[in-house]
Enzyme design. Structure first.
Site, PDB file in Angstrom:
ATOM      1  N   ASP A  50       0.825  -1.216   0.000  1.00 53.25           N
ATOM      2  CA  ASP A  50       0.000   0.000   0.000  1.00 53.25           C
ATOM      3  C   ASP A  50       0.861   1.269   0.000  1.00 53.25           C
ATOM      4  O   ASP A  50       0.536   2.247  -0.668  1.00 53.25           O
ATOM      5  CB  ASP A  50      -0.916   0.009   1.229  1.00 53.25           C
ATOM      6  N   ASN A 123      -5.850   8.581   1.069  1.00 52.31           N
ATOM      7  CA  ASN A 123      -6.359   7.880   2.261  1.00 52.31           C
ATOM      8  C   ASN A 123      -7.008   8.860   3.226  1.00 52.31           C
ATOM      9  O   ASN A 123      -8.183   8.788   3.484  1.00 52.31           O
ATOM     10  CB  ASN A 123      -5.207   7.185   3.012  1.00 52.31           C
ATOM     11  N   ASP A 152      -7.275  14.500  20.947  1.00 55.54           N
ATOM     12  CA  ASP A 152      -5.932  14.189  20.411  1.00 55.54           C
ATOM     13  C   ASP A 152      -5.783  14.673  18.976  1.00 55.54           C
ATOM     14  O   ASP A 152      -4.691  15.009  18.530  1.00 55.54           O
ATOM     15  CB  ASP A 152      -5.704  12.674  20.412  1.00 55.54           C
ATOM     16  N   ALA A 164      -8.209   2.369   6.541  1.00 52.65           N
ATOM     17  CA  ALA A 164      -6.860   2.569   7.067  1.00 52.65           C
ATOM     18  C   ALA A 164      -6.938   3.169   8.484  1.00 52.65           C
ATOM     19  O   ALA A 164      -7.610   2.611   9.353  1.00 52.65           O
ATOM     20  CB  ALA A 164      -6.074   3.445   6.089  1.00 52.65           C
TER      21      ALA A 164
HETATM   22  P1  NAD Z   1       2.363   2.002   7.100  1.00 57.60           P
HETATM   23  O1  NAD Z   1       3.316   0.935   6.742  1.00 57.60           O
HETATM   24  O2  NAD Z   1       2.543   2.713   8.406  1.00 57.60           O
HETATM   25  O3  NAD Z   1       0.853   1.480   6.930  1.00 57.60           O
HETATM   26  C1  NAD Z   1       0.100   1.021   7.963  1.00 57.60           C
HETATM   27  C2  NAD Z   1      -0.834  -0.049   7.427  1.00 57.60           C
HETATM   28  O4  NAD Z   1      -1.934   0.579   6.734  1.00 57.60           O
HETATM   29  C3  NAD Z   1      -0.216  -1.034   6.430  1.00 57.60           C
HETATM   30  O5  NAD Z   1      -0.544  -2.337   6.849  1.00 57.60           O
HETATM   31  C4  NAD Z   1      -0.901  -0.700   5.111  1.00 57.60           C
HETATM   32  O6  NAD Z   1      -1.046  -1.853   4.283  1.00 57.60           O
HETATM   33  C5  NAD Z   1      -2.256  -0.230   5.597  1.00 57.60           C
HETATM   34  N1  NAD Z   1      -3.033   0.599   4.678  1.00 57.60           N
HETATM   35  C6  NAD Z   1      -2.648   1.676   3.949  1.00 57.60           C
HETATM   36  N2  NAD Z   1      -3.672   2.172   3.247  1.00 57.60           N
HETATM   37  C7  NAD Z   1      -4.738   1.377   3.516  1.00 57.60           C
HETATM   38  C8  NAD Z   1      -6.089   1.389   3.107  1.00 57.60           C
HETATM   39  N3  NAD Z   1      -6.570   2.315   2.301  1.00 57.60           N
HETATM   40  N4  NAD Z   1      -6.919   0.430   3.608  1.00 57.60           N
HETATM   41  C9  NAD Z   1      -6.463  -0.501   4.459  1.00 57.60           C
HETATM   42  N5  NAD Z   1      -5.199  -0.552   4.896  1.00 57.60           N
HETATM   43  C10 NAD Z   1      -4.345   0.380   4.436  1.00 57.60           C
HETATM   44  O7  NAD Z   1       2.388   3.125   5.969  1.00 57.60           O
HETATM   45  P2  NAD Z   1       1.826   3.032   4.484  1.00 57.60           P
HETATM   46  O8  NAD Z   1       1.777   1.625   3.987  1.00 57.60           O
HETATM   47  O9  NAD Z   1       2.600   4.075   3.741  1.00 57.60           O
HETATM   48  O10 NAD Z   1       0.331   3.559   4.662  1.00 57.60           O
HETATM   49  C11 NAD Z   1       0.071   4.879   5.064  1.00 57.60           C
HETATM   50  C12 NAD Z   1      -1.172   4.813   5.882  1.00 57.60           C
HETATM   51  O11 NAD Z   1      -0.907   4.226   7.155  1.00 57.60           O
HETATM   52  C13 NAD Z   1      -1.775   6.136   6.238  1.00 57.60           C
HETATM   53  O12 NAD Z   1      -2.467   6.714   5.170  1.00 57.60           O
HETATM   54  C14 NAD Z   1      -2.647   5.754   7.390  1.00 57.60           C
HETATM   55  O13 NAD Z   1      -3.955   5.428   6.984  1.00 57.60           O
HETATM   56  C15 NAD Z   1      -2.032   4.484   7.949  1.00 57.60           C
HETATM   57  N6  NAD Z   1      -1.737   4.678   9.355  1.00 57.60           N
HETATM   58  C16 NAD Z   1      -2.512   3.975  10.242  1.00 57.60           C
HETATM   59  C17 NAD Z   1      -2.362   4.178  11.598  1.00 57.60           C
HETATM   60  C18 NAD Z   1      -3.245   3.402  12.530  1.00 57.60           C
HETATM   61  O14 NAD Z   1      -4.041   2.589  12.031  1.00 57.60           O
HETATM   62  N7  NAD Z   1      -3.181   3.648  13.835  1.00 57.60           N
HETATM   63  C19 NAD Z   1      -1.431   5.094  12.093  1.00 57.60           C
HETATM   64  C20 NAD Z   1      -0.655   5.802  11.146  1.00 57.60           C
HETATM   65  C21 NAD Z   1      -0.822   5.589   9.782  1.00 57.60           C
END
Ligand code: NAD
Length: 267
Positions: A50, A123, A152, A164
């Site tokens: 992703d 996203n 927060d 996500a």
């Molecule tokens: P990352 O490796 O930190 O990704 C976190 C996870 O989000 C990965 O498993 C990725 O596959 C998944 N992901 C990304 N977009 C998704 C979507 N549309 N639907 C379902 N899962 C999704 O960083 P990355 O891969 O560059 O992804 C960036 C995204 O990480 C951000 O846009 C944000 O949504 C997500 N994120 C999630 C959290 C959390 O859930 N607490 C915290 C920070 C960032």
């Protein structure tokens, strides 16, 4: 005439192996492979997870060329072609046996005392304070002051981004290309002093959200733009809405979204 393909990929070994297979197969069928991004190409093929897919969208400045995602990462929500199925997917591309869907994008404009910053997200856009204190702002929906938020932070998520960060924060899953976006609070404060909403809001397209900071000491925010960290100070107001821009994504199975949900979040 030969069709042209831009390739985006990460540097993992599996990706390198799959990339060779994809390029060989495409060349065998007279596709032209671009080493550098070509805005006249017919397809953007992304090989990775992703993160690679999201990066390709940003690196190509939200390209209007349809994106195809091949998964060599872990979850691969956007990269729906399994790396073991690439030959089958290329066959389908050649036969035009695919569906093109539109993914929504969020626009954010940040007005500061002397500058303007514009972000796009596929996203989500996350707002927090720079440090660990609570964030404060007035949240207007189409000029109506809906709430004085304290907590927060807050997430503005697209439908395709709803699975996500939004999902981890308790938001709802929105079907991939519904014309709406979602506002999800992060640890909202509910007390006699602060009455922040503790539920997600789903608002229709054309809704304009405006955030206004009232005190100078509360106008220094951290932004997460699809996970990319940015900091901006001296903020006066922030505007968020669905963009006119959309991302075209190619899928090979009309049930892609629901299969993704069950395979990647439930099973
Ligand atoms: P990352 O490796 O930190 O990704 C976190 C996870 O989000 C990965 O498993 C990725 O596959 C998944 N992901 C990304 N977009 C998704 C979507 N549309 N639907 C379902 N899962 C999704 O960083 P990355 O891969 O560059 O992804 C960036 C995204 O990480 C951000 O846009 C944000 O949504 C997500 N994120 C999630 C959290 C959390 O859930 N607490 C915290 C920070 C960032």
């Amino acid at each position: 005439m030969s069709q042209k393909v831009n390739i985006f990929s990460n540097r993992y070994n599996l990706t390198e192996d799959i990339k060779k297979i994809v390029i060989n197969e495409l060349k065998k069928h007279d596709f032209v492979i671009n080493e550098e991004y070509d805005e006249t190409a017919d397809f953007n093929i992304v090989i990775g997870g992703d993160g690679t897919f999201i990066k390709a969208i940003h690196d190509s400045n939200f390209s209007e060329i349809p994106f195809i995602g091949i998964n060599t990462g872990h979850l691969g929500f956007y990269n729906d072609v399994k790396h073991t199925d690439v030959l089958d997917a290329i066959e389908k591309i050649r036969n035009k046996d695919f569906i093109e869907i539109d993914l929504r994008v969020i626009d954010c404009i940040v007005n500061t005392d002397n500058d303007k910053h514009i972000f796009k997200s596929i996203n989500e856009l996350v707002l927090k304070t720079k440090y660990t204190e609570a964030i404060h702002f007035d949240l207007f929906v189409d000029d109506v002051l809906l709430q004085k938020f304290a907590g927060d932070g807050i997430i503005f998520s697209t439908p395709s981004g709803s699975t996500a960060y939004n999902l981890s924060a308790g938001g709802a899953i929105l079907f991939q290309n519904i014309d709406a976006f979602q506002i999800t609070p992060l640890a909202p404060i509910r007390s006699t002093l602060h009455r922040s909403l503790d539920k997600s809001l789903i608002v229709p397209k054309d809704t304009i959200i405006k955030l206004i900071t009232s005190k100078p000491e509360e106008s220094y925010f951290a932004f997460g733009v699809d996970g990319l960290h940015k900091e901006i100070e001296h903020i006066n107001n922030i505007e968020i809405k669905l963009s006119d821009k959309r991302i075209k994504k190619i899928i090979f199975d009309k049930n892609w979204f629901w299969k993704n949900i069950t395979e990647k979040f439930i099973m």
